[in-house]
Structures are given as C-alpha cells and as structure tokens.
Design a protein around this motif. Structure first.
Motif, short mmCIF file in Angstrom:
data_model
loop_
_atom_site.label_atom_id
_atom_site.label_comp_id
_atom_site.label_asym_id
_atom_site.label_seq_id
_atom_site.Cartn_x
_atom_site.Cartn_y
_atom_site.Cartn_z
N ASP A 136 41.28 34.19 51.73
CA ASP A 136 41.39 33.63 50.39
C ASP A 136 40.06 32.99 50.00
O ASP A 136 39.82 31.81 50.24
N PHE A 178 38.73 31.78 47.40
CA PHE A 178 38.80 31.08 46.12
C PHE A 178 38.86 29.59 46.40
O PHE A 178 39.53 29.14 47.33
N CYS A 208 33.32 27.95 45.80
CA CYS A 208 33.67 27.73 44.39
C CYS A 208 32.58 28.25 43.46
O CYS A 208 32.86 28.99 42.52
#
Length: 259
Positions: free
Chosen positions: A86, A88, A119
């Motif tokens: 992931d 993100f 980010c």
C-alpha cells in the motif's frame, strides 16, 4: 485566412512542445508535456499534444526492466511487512520508502541509497558510496531524511533485505522511533515505488551511455535528484513536482503550529 491562423498556432505549439521536451532532456512523454504546457497557462487538449508530438517525431523515454540486485540475508531476523504493497500516505512523514541500488561507472560501481516520502514522493535523503563503503550508505541516506524533516515521527519504511536487515540499521531505526517494514525478497511489487524511482533515475541520467568517472556520476545524480524534487512532474501527484505538492501541506503545518 482562418486556416493560416490555425496552422500558425499549430506550428507555434509544436515549437513549444519541442522546447519542453528538450528542456527535460527528452524524457517527458505526452502526459508530462501536457501538464507542463497547462502549467504555463495554455488551455490545450492532451490529444492535440499527442497528435503534434507524433507529427514531429517527439517521444518520451521508456523505462527498461530492472535486473534483480537484492540478495537475501537468511541469517538476519525479518522485519514484518507493515506496508503490504500500500504505497499511499495521507500525510507527510507517515511512511518513508528506502532502497539501495548500484550504478555502473566504467568497470566499477557506485552504490546509491535514497529515502523517499511516500506521500509527496520527495527524496528526503540520499547517499552515494564506493563498493567497499556500501554497508553504511543506507544509514547515511536515512540520516539525511531525518535531517530534512527535523523530527522523530514513527514511519513505515519498506525495505529490501541486505544492509537493511543489519543490526546496526535496526538500532538506528529504533533510536528514532521508526518502524521497519520489509516485503518479500526479489518481489518488485513489494517495493514498487522504489523500483519505479530507480528506473526513472537510470533512464534519465544515462539513456544511451555509461558513466566513466565517479566525479561525473555523483554530479549528474545530484543534479537529477535536485531536478526530481523541484521540477519533475510526477503522475502520482497529479503532475506536480514533489516540492509543489508539499507546499500546501507545509503551510497547513505552520498554521497548526501557530495555533
């Protein structure tokens, strides 16, 4: 008369497209050139940019598949996979991504380690070292990341085995409250962000040649990393550069601190 005006506008836009392409050393494709033109204030359709690029034979660079360079350290205790693919993060410094690669310089190699904020995709720290010094290269890159942010946040760092599984590196992370995360060995999907970053760097710094001297290599990599952070438009950031993307986040931080 109207046809002549349209043709003149097409020719002028074609010149601008080529200037953007040249300014970014031939690496920008349709989407990034379209974003750059819109950044200049042009209201232009992406399909029109694509058509003009095709007409003028202008193409962006293409990524080459990266060879596997990670060798598992089977004696080191594994870190858990906290990220699980992931890539993100909603906030700056929530997750950092670290990796190490090598660049051929003549008949030798230069090791390069980077730490990236997931980010904003900004390179927070990096380190370059000759082969005999590669064991400390990744730790210096992590030191640079902490120096950039000047804080001790708990962050998830996707890592690959090798130097990142060393006891010394684990101690550094523990000392700064950083939780380590490690995916499967040799799986480019488990550290896809770093894989894409390395491919972009190598594609854009040495598309048709090899480096010949360490000094030249270090200089060109430093220049590219500066360009990457401040000017290179990133598809995951809605075609903003990492520095541009961070601006509203940094302003939000200052307002919170002031309150």
């Amino acid at each position: 008369m109207a046809r002549e005006k349209r043709q003149a506008a097409e020719d002028a836009l074609g010149v601008e497209i080529r200037e953007v392409h040249t300014a970014h050393k031939g690496t920008y494709g349709v989407r990034r050139i379209h974003a750059e033109l819109r950044g200049f204030g042009h209201t232009v359709n992406r399909k029109r940019v694509e058509r003009l690029m095709r007409r003028h034979g202008i193409e962006g660079g293409h990524l080459r598949r990266r060879k596997r360079t990670t060798v598992p350290n089977r004696l080191a205790p594994p870190a858990p996979d906290l990220v699980q693919g992931d890539f993100f993060a909603a906030r700056l410094d929530e997750k950092w991504c670290g990796d190490i690669t090598y660049v051929q310089v003549g008949s030798s190699w230069l090791y390069l380690a980077c730490v990236i904020d997931i980010c904003s995709r900004r390179v927070l720290g990096y380190s370059m070292a000759s082969p005999h010094a590669d064991r400390t290269c990744h730790r210096r890159a992590d030191d640079g990341g902490r120096g950039t942010r000047r804080q001790r946040r708990r962050s998830d760092l996707p890592r690959e085995p090798g130097p990142y599984t060393s006891a010394a590196f684990a101690q550094v992370c523990d000392g700064f409250g950083i939780r380590r995360s490690m995916g499967r060995v040799g799986s480019r999907y488990d550290n896809a962000l770093a894989e894409s970053f390395w491919q972009g760097l190598k594609k854009e710094t040495m598309p048709q040649r090899l480096f010949t001297t360490m000094r030249q290599t270090r200089l060109e990599i430093f220049q590219w990393l500066t360009y990457y952070n401040t000017r290179r438009r990133h598809s995951a950031l809605n075609y903003l550069s990492p520095a541009e993307f961070e601006q509203p986040h940094q302003r939000g931080r200052k307002l919170t601190l002031a309150a």
